[in-house]
Write a protein that holds these residues in place. Structure first.
Motif, PDB file in Angstrom:
ATOM      1  N   LYS A   1      50.747  48.150  36.813  1.00  0.00           N
ATOM      2  CA  LYS A   1      49.823  49.235  37.171  1.00  0.00           C
ATOM      3  C   LYS A   1      48.413  48.941  36.653  1.00  0.00           C
ATOM      4  O   LYS A   1      47.420  49.164  37.353  1.00  0.00           O
ATOM      5  N   LEU A   2      48.336  48.410  35.439  1.00  0.00           N
ATOM      6  CA  LEU A   2      47.031  48.075  34.855  1.00  0.00           C
ATOM      7  C   LEU A   2      46.351  46.965  35.656  1.00  0.00           C
ATOM      8  O   LEU A   2      45.149  47.030  35.928  1.00  0.00           O
ATOM      9  N   LEU A   3      47.115  45.948  36.056  1.00  0.00           N
ATOM     10  CA  LEU A   3      46.556  44.865  36.853  1.00  0.00           C
ATOM     11  C   LEU A   3      46.047  45.368  38.199  1.00  0.00           C
ATOM     12  O   LEU A   3      44.941  45.027  38.630  1.00  0.00           O
ATOM     13  N   SER A   4      46.834  46.211  38.855  1.00  0.00           N
ATOM     14  CA  SER A   4      46.409  46.764  40.148  1.00  0.00           C
ATOM     15  C   SER A   4      45.128  47.568  40.014  1.00  0.00           C
ATOM     16  O   SER A   4      44.210  47.438  40.829  1.00  0.00           O
ATOM     17  N   ARG A   5      45.063  48.399  38.988  1.00  0.00           N
ATOM     18  CA  ARG A   5      43.869  49.231  38.765  1.00  0.00           C
ATOM     19  C   ARG A   5      42.642  48.361  38.494  1.00  0.00           C
ATOM     20  O   ARG A   5      41.570  48.568  39.068  1.00  0.00           O
ATOM     21  N   ASN A   6      42.792  47.357  37.617  1.00  0.00           N
ATOM     22  CA  ASN A   6      41.654  46.502  37.280  1.00  0.00           C
ATOM     23  C   ASN A   6      41.186  45.674  38.475  1.00  0.00           C
ATOM     24  O   ASN A   6      39.991  45.473  38.663  1.00  0.00           O
ATOM     25  N   LEU A   7      42.132  45.189  39.287  1.00  0.00           N
ATOM     26  CA  LEU A   7      41.743  44.436  40.479  1.00  0.00           C
ATOM     27  C   LEU A   7      41.009  45.327  41.469  1.00  0.00           C
ATOM     28  O   LEU A   7      40.039  44.902  42.101  1.00  0.00           O
ATOM     29  N   LEU A   8      41.463  46.566  41.605  1.00  0.00           N
ATOM     30  CA  LEU A   8      40.806  47.487  42.522  1.00  0.00           C
ATOM     31  C   LEU A   8      39.379  47.787  42.063  1.00  0.00           C
ATOM     32  O   LEU A   8      38.432  47.695  42.841  1.00  0.00           O
ATOM     33  N   ILE A   9      39.240  48.095  40.787  1.00  0.00           N
ATOM     34  CA  ILE A   9      37.914  48.483  40.272  1.00  0.00           C
ATOM     35  C   ILE A   9      36.980  47.276  40.170  1.00  0.00           C
ATOM     36  O   ILE A   9      35.881  47.264  40.714  1.00  0.00           O
TER      37      ILE A   9
ATOM     38  N   GLY B   1      37.654  43.865  40.905  1.00  0.00           N
ATOM     39  CA  GLY B   1      37.725  42.859  41.964  1.00  0.00           C
ATOM     40  C   GLY B   1      36.970  43.276  43.203  1.00  0.00           C
ATOM     41  O   GLY B   1      36.048  42.602  43.656  1.00  0.00           O
ATOM     42  N   LEU B   2      37.327  44.422  43.765  1.00  0.00           N
ATOM     43  CA  LEU B   2      36.653  44.888  44.981  1.00  0.00           C
ATOM     44  C   LEU B   2      35.208  45.292  44.693  1.00  0.00           C
ATOM     45  O   LEU B   2      34.323  45.033  45.495  1.00  0.00           O
ATOM     46  N   GLY B   3      34.995  45.922  43.544  1.00  0.00           N
ATOM     47  CA  GLY B   3      33.627  46.302  43.178  1.00  0.00           C
ATOM     48  C   GLY B   3      32.738  45.093  42.995  1.00  0.00           C
ATOM     49  O   GLY B   3      31.580  45.087  43.391  1.00  0.00           O
ATOM     50  N   GLY B   4      33.308  44.038  42.419  1.00  0.00           N
ATOM     51  CA  GLY B   4      32.542  42.810  42.223  1.00  0.00           C
ATOM     52  C   GLY B   4      32.229  42.097  43.518  1.00  0.00           C
ATOM     53  O   GLY B   4      31.247  41.379  43.612  1.00  0.00           O
ATOM     54  N   LEU B   5      33.060  42.302  44.516  1.00  0.00           N
ATOM     55  CA  LEU B   5      32.797  41.685  45.817  1.00  0.00           C
ATOM     56  C   LEU B   5      31.848  42.525  46.665  1.00  0.00           C
ATOM     57  O   LEU B   5      31.001  41.999  47.368  1.00  0.00           O
ATOM     58  N   ALA B   6      32.007  43.840  46.631  1.00  0.00           N
ATOM     59  CA  ALA B   6      31.240  44.717  47.521  1.00  0.00           C
ATOM     60  C   ALA B   6      29.859  45.064  46.968  1.00  0.00           C
ATOM     61  O   ALA B   6      28.896  45.145  47.723  1.00  0.00           O
ATOM     62  N   ALA B   7      29.770  45.274  45.662  1.00  0.00           N
ATOM     63  CA  ALA B   7      28.517  45.754  45.068  1.00  0.00           C
ATOM     64  C   ALA B   7      27.315  44.855  45.360  1.00  0.00           C
ATOM     65  O   ALA B   7      26.251  45.366  45.729  1.00  0.00           O
TER      66      ALA B   7
END
Length: 77
Positions: A43-51, A53-59
């Protein structure tokens, strides 16, 4: 020549003041600490990747587009 040095020193002082203000705020936050919660690793890995990972790509793309729009708005581009 004196005015160039003065303006450069003024900018440097402004940057250093902002830097130290942020450091003081971050230090107080670090000393306060963060509340610990026991979370399963998956659960922690999924949350961190979402925040992060995706934030680092989209921002970056979003902010580059916003800066571009501002430059066009003010006629600087």
């Amino acid at each position: 020549m004196f005015a160039d040095r003065f303006s450069a020193l003024f900018v440097l002082a402004f940057i250093l003041r902002r830097f130290w203000t942020r450091i003081r705020l971050l230090m107080s936050l670090a000393l306060k600490g963060v509340k610990y919660r026991e979370v399963p690793a998956g659960k922690l890995l999924s949350r961190n990747l979402l925040i992060y990972g995706l934030g680092g790509l989209a921002a970056p793309f979003i902010f580059v587009k916003l800066i571009d729009m501002l430059l066009v708005l003010f006629g600087l581009a």
